[in-house]
Structures are given as C-alpha cells and as structure tokens.
Write a protein that holds these residues in place. Structure first.
Motif, PDB file in Angstrom:
ATOM      1  N   HIS A   2       0.841  -1.190   0.000  1.00  0.00           N
ATOM      2  CA  HIS A   2       0.000   0.000   0.000  1.00  0.00           C
ATOM      3  C   HIS A   2       0.877   1.241   0.000  1.00  0.00           C
ATOM      4  N   LEU A   3       0.604   2.120  -0.940  1.00  0.00           N
ATOM      5  CA  LEU A   3       1.313   3.383  -1.064  1.00  0.00           C
ATOM      6  C   LEU A   3       0.436   4.459  -0.435  1.00  0.00           C
ATOM      7  N   ILE A   4       0.904   5.048   0.663  1.00  0.00           N
ATOM      8  CA  ILE A   4       0.112   6.018   1.406  1.00  0.00           C
ATOM      9  C   ILE A   4       0.726   7.408   1.262  1.00  0.00           C
ATOM     10  N   ASP A   5      -0.091   8.379   0.873  1.00  0.00           N
ATOM     11  CA  ASP A   5       0.362   9.763   0.716  1.00  0.00           C
ATOM     12  C   ASP A   5       0.513  10.389   2.108  1.00  0.00           C
ATOM     13  N   TYR A  29       5.466   9.648   0.058  1.00  0.00           N
ATOM     14  CA  TYR A  29       4.639   8.470   0.309  1.00  0.00           C
ATOM     15  C   TYR A  29       5.304   7.565   1.336  1.00  0.00           C
ATOM     16  N   SER A  30       4.477   6.751   1.963  1.00  0.00           N
ATOM     17  CA  SER A  30       4.972   5.698   2.844  1.00  0.00           C
ATOM     18  C   SER A  30       4.623   4.366   2.212  1.00  0.00           C
ATOM     19  N   LEU A  31       5.601   3.488   2.161  1.00  0.00           N
ATOM     20  CA  LEU A  31       5.410   2.125   1.674  1.00  0.00           C
ATOM     21  C   LEU A  31       5.888   1.218   2.809  1.00  0.00           C
ATOM     22  N   GLY A  32       5.104   1.176   3.892  1.00  0.00           N
ATOM     23  CA  GLY A  32       5.541   0.472   5.092  1.00  0.00           C
ATOM     24  C   GLY A  32       6.699   1.224   5.723  1.00  0.00           C
ATOM     25  N   ASN A  33       7.825   0.550   5.939  1.00  0.00           N
ATOM     26  CA  ASN A  33       9.012   1.180   6.513  1.00  0.00           C
ATOM     27  C   ASN A  33       9.829   1.954   5.488  1.00  0.00           C
ATOM     28  N   LEU A  49      13.676   6.119  -2.867  1.00  0.00           N
ATOM     29  CA  LEU A  49      13.166   5.181  -1.882  1.00  0.00           C
ATOM     30  C   LEU A  49      14.220   5.049  -0.796  1.00  0.00           C
ATOM     31  N   GLU A  50      13.795   5.139   0.464  1.00  0.00           N
ATOM     32  CA  GLU A  50      14.747   5.096   1.564  1.00  0.00           C
ATOM     33  C   GLU A  50      14.180   4.252   2.703  1.00  0.00           C
ATOM     34  N   GLU A  59      10.943  -5.934  -5.101  1.00  0.00           N
ATOM     35  CA  GLU A  59       9.488  -5.858  -5.271  1.00  0.00           C
ATOM     36  C   GLU A  59       8.982  -4.438  -5.007  1.00  0.00           C
ATOM     37  N   GLU A  60       9.583  -3.749  -4.038  1.00  0.00           N
ATOM     38  CA  GLU A  60       9.196  -2.378  -3.743  1.00  0.00           C
ATOM     39  C   GLU A  60       9.561  -1.454  -4.903  1.00  0.00           C
ATOM     40  N   ILE A  61      10.745  -1.642  -5.454  1.00  0.00           N
ATOM     41  CA  ILE A  61      11.183  -0.830  -6.593  1.00  0.00           C
ATOM     42  C   ILE A  61      10.250  -1.050  -7.781  1.00  0.00           C
ATOM     43  N   ASP A  62       9.953  -2.309  -8.087  1.00  0.00           N
ATOM     44  CA  ASP A  62       9.062  -2.627  -9.210  1.00  0.00           C
ATOM     45  C   ASP A  62       7.671  -2.038  -8.994  1.00  0.00           C
ATOM     46  N   PHE A  63       7.155  -2.121  -7.768  1.00  0.00           N
ATOM     47  CA  PHE A  63       5.841  -1.580  -7.434  1.00  0.00           C
ATOM     48  C   PHE A  63       5.803  -0.071  -7.651  1.00  0.00           C
ATOM     49  N   ILE A  64       6.835   0.630  -7.197  1.00  0.00           N
ATOM     50  CA  ILE A  64       6.898   2.085  -7.339  1.00  0.00           C
ATOM     51  C   ILE A  64       7.000   2.482  -8.807  1.00  0.00           C
TER      52      ILE A  64
END
Length: 93
Positions: A2-5, A29-33, A49-50, A59-64
């Motif tokens: 979930h990508l949260i603004d 955005y927040s993507l979990g941690n 992404l940090e 997977e996070e990179i691909d999702f973004i």
C-alpha cells in the motif's frame, strides 16, 4: 503493498524542495518502513526510496515504478548506495 500519501507530514521538506530546486511537484509516500519521495521538474522525474532498517526490496522498486511512472516502457536509471537502503530512480522527460 500500500502506497500512502504522507505529504502533509513533511511540509518543511516539500517547501524546501520547491524553493531551493527547480522542481514543480513534490509528493511523499509511505510504503511500510520505506519512504518514497517523488519530485517532478520540467526535465525529469526523480523518485527516492529510503529505508533506514533494511535494504529496499526489488518488489518495492518494481511496485513504485509501476505505480508512479505512468508511461509505457520508459527509460529510467537506478542508482543505489552500497547497502541498497537508498535507491534513486531517474526518468528523463
């Protein structure tokens, strides 16, 4: 995933980016941690992404990339630190 603004929680960062660089648009955005900072200028899109606790996962990179870069098959460049805790995605317009 979930990508949260969470842009409203980073007003100083957004204000600083808009006033000291040539960017026209900033979102956080927040993507979990993992924190995701999206900036857009007339010439390029930069996404950072940090994660302070672990490596940023593929997977996070691909999702973004799928969610924030809308164009079909865009050419982008990935840059990371040696621990892969900070990843930069650069897209020329």
């Amino acid at each position: 995933m979930h990508l949260i603004d969470v842009t409203n929680s980073y007003r100083e960062l957004v204000h600083s980016q808009l006033n000291t660089t040539n960017v026209n648009y900033v979102k956080v955005y927040s993507l979990g941690n993992t924190s995701v900072i999206y900036t857009e200028s007339d010439d390029a899109i930069e996404i950072v992404l940090e994660n302070h606790n672990r490596r940023v996962r593929k997977e996070e990179i691909d999702f973004i990339i799928e969610r924030l870069i809308k164009e079909e098959a865009p050419a982008y460049t990935l840059i990371s630190d040696k621990n892969q805790r900070v990843i930069e995605i650069h897209v020329d317009k």
